[in-house]
Design an enzyme around this catalytic site. Structure first.
Site, PDB file in Angstrom:
ATOM      1  CB  CYS A 113      18.096  -3.182   6.504  1.00  0.00           C
ATOM      2  SG  CYS A 113      17.921  -4.777   7.307  1.00  0.00           S
ATOM      3  CG  PHE A 251      -2.544  -1.278   7.398  1.00  0.00           C
ATOM      4  CD1 PHE A 251      -2.033  -1.061   6.130  1.00  0.00           C
ATOM      5  CD2 PHE A 251      -2.292  -2.501   8.013  1.00  0.00           C
ATOM      6  CE1 PHE A 251      -1.290  -2.037   5.487  1.00  0.00           C
ATOM      7  CE2 PHE A 251      -1.556  -3.485   7.380  1.00  0.00           C
ATOM      8  CZ  PHE A 251      -1.048  -3.254   6.106  1.00  0.00           C
ATOM      9  CB  CYS A 252      -2.772   4.913  11.325  1.00  0.00           C
ATOM     10  SG  CYS A 252      -2.363   3.830  12.700  1.00  0.00           S
ATOM     11  NE  ARG A 253      -2.813   3.547   4.777  1.00  0.00           N
ATOM     12  CZ  ARG A 253      -2.060   2.783   3.978  1.00  0.00           C
ATOM     13  NH1 ARG A 253      -2.543   2.358   2.827  1.00  0.00           N
ATOM     14  NH2 ARG A 253      -0.830   2.484   4.317  1.00  0.00           N
ATOM     15  CG  ASN A 254      -8.237   6.781   3.885  1.00  0.00           C
ATOM     16  OD1 ASN A 254      -8.031   7.984   3.742  1.00  0.00           O
ATOM     17  ND2 ASN A 254      -7.722   5.865   3.075  1.00  0.00           N
ATOM     18  N   GLY A 255      -9.608   7.008   8.624  1.00  0.00           N
ATOM     19  CA  GLY A 255     -10.519   6.663   9.705  1.00  0.00           C
ATOM     20  C   GLY A 255     -10.442   5.228  10.173  1.00  0.00           C
TER      21      GLY A 255
END
Length: 278
Positions: A113, A251-255
């Site tokens: 942290c 949340f960069c995932r699955n297009g």
């Protein structure tokens, strides 16, 4: 279990418990070592890290924590492996060392942290750095980058315990990738690696972790203009990205992906849909 401080992964016999059955098998564990950073002979902090690419880590940490403003102000990095961990001796210019001494920060025990160990709350807030605005990235290339992630997470494949920070070029090709048990240390390794030996500078950075305040702060210190995170974005990270002129996407995932700040750097999108993010 046989353990060597310079190895990243340890092989171990374990027992798998599944559906009431016990099975003996071989598994892999990510090694975690104490790493002490010493500047000009004075101890600065002790952290926990994966024992590889530690010279890159030392340089990246020194830059991202603004201990120096340019890699040329780092005069040398020496590593010593001991039974207790790794001692990293960093020599910086006298001017930078005097400024470091004046910070009066107690950072001992900092593990994950950016605020842990700071003596006073106000000391946690560094002056905001606004990054340059010339980078552009076609969002169509993000999926190509995501498809390369698994092939660049060698230690994660074995242990499931490491984060990665990856540098992307204009086409979404991963040109540099570093892993560590600590997400912020992985980013420091990337920053350090890209600052060494005239390495090619990435257009954007992709994190397999969440984008917390410290990650954005380090990105700003390294003039990283576009930051992709495969996981979530925190509120302070979002606020700092806005002030620092960083394009932040989570949340960069699955297009899919969620754009939070400064969408003007992204190409290949319906511009009208970006009105609130620009």
């Amino acid at each position: 279990m046989e353990y060597h401080s310079h190895t990243v992964v340890t092989e171990r016999k374990v027992t798998l418990l599944e559906q009431g059955q016990a099975s003996d098998l071989t598994d892999y564990v990510a090694n975690e070592v104490r790493v002490a950073l010493v500047y000009n002979g004075i101890s600065h902090t002790v952290m926990l890290a994966s024992p590889e690419n530690l010279e890159e880590f030392a340089i990246g940490f020194t830059l991202s924590e603004r201990i120096v403003s340019h890699v040329n102000e780092i005069k040398g990095v020496d590593l010593e492996f001991t039974p207790e961990g790794v001692l990293i001796q960093v020599e910086i210019t006298q001017r930078c060392f005097m400024a470091l001494k004046q910070l009066r920060r107690n950072m001992a025990g900092r593990t994950g942290c950016g605020l842990c160990g700071v003596a006073q709350l106000e000391e946690a807030v560094k002056p905001v750095i606004r990054v340059d605005s010339d980078a552009r990235f076609n969002i169509d290339h993000l999926q190509f980058a995501l498809e390369q992630v698994k092939d660049n997470q060698h230690h994660f494949k074995l242990t499931g315990a490491t984060h990665a920070a990856m540098g992307l070029d204009l086409e979404g090709q991963i040109i540099a990738a570093y892993e560590d048990i600590g997400r912020h240390i992985a980013l420091d390794k990337l920053i350090g690696g890209c600052s060494m030996r005239h390495a090619k500078r990435p257009v954007a950075v992709l994190l397999t972790s969440r984008a917390s305040f410290e990650m954005v702060q380090k990105a700003a210190s390294a003039n990283i203009q576009i930051l992709f995170a495969m996981s979530a974005v925190t509120s302070l990270a979002l606020e700092l990205a806005e002030k620092s002129n960083i394009t932040l996407i989570g949340f960069c995932r699955n297009g899919r992906a969620t754009l939070y700040t400064h969408g003007y750097r992204l190409l290949g999108l319906n511009r009208a849909s970006l009105a609130k993010a620009i």
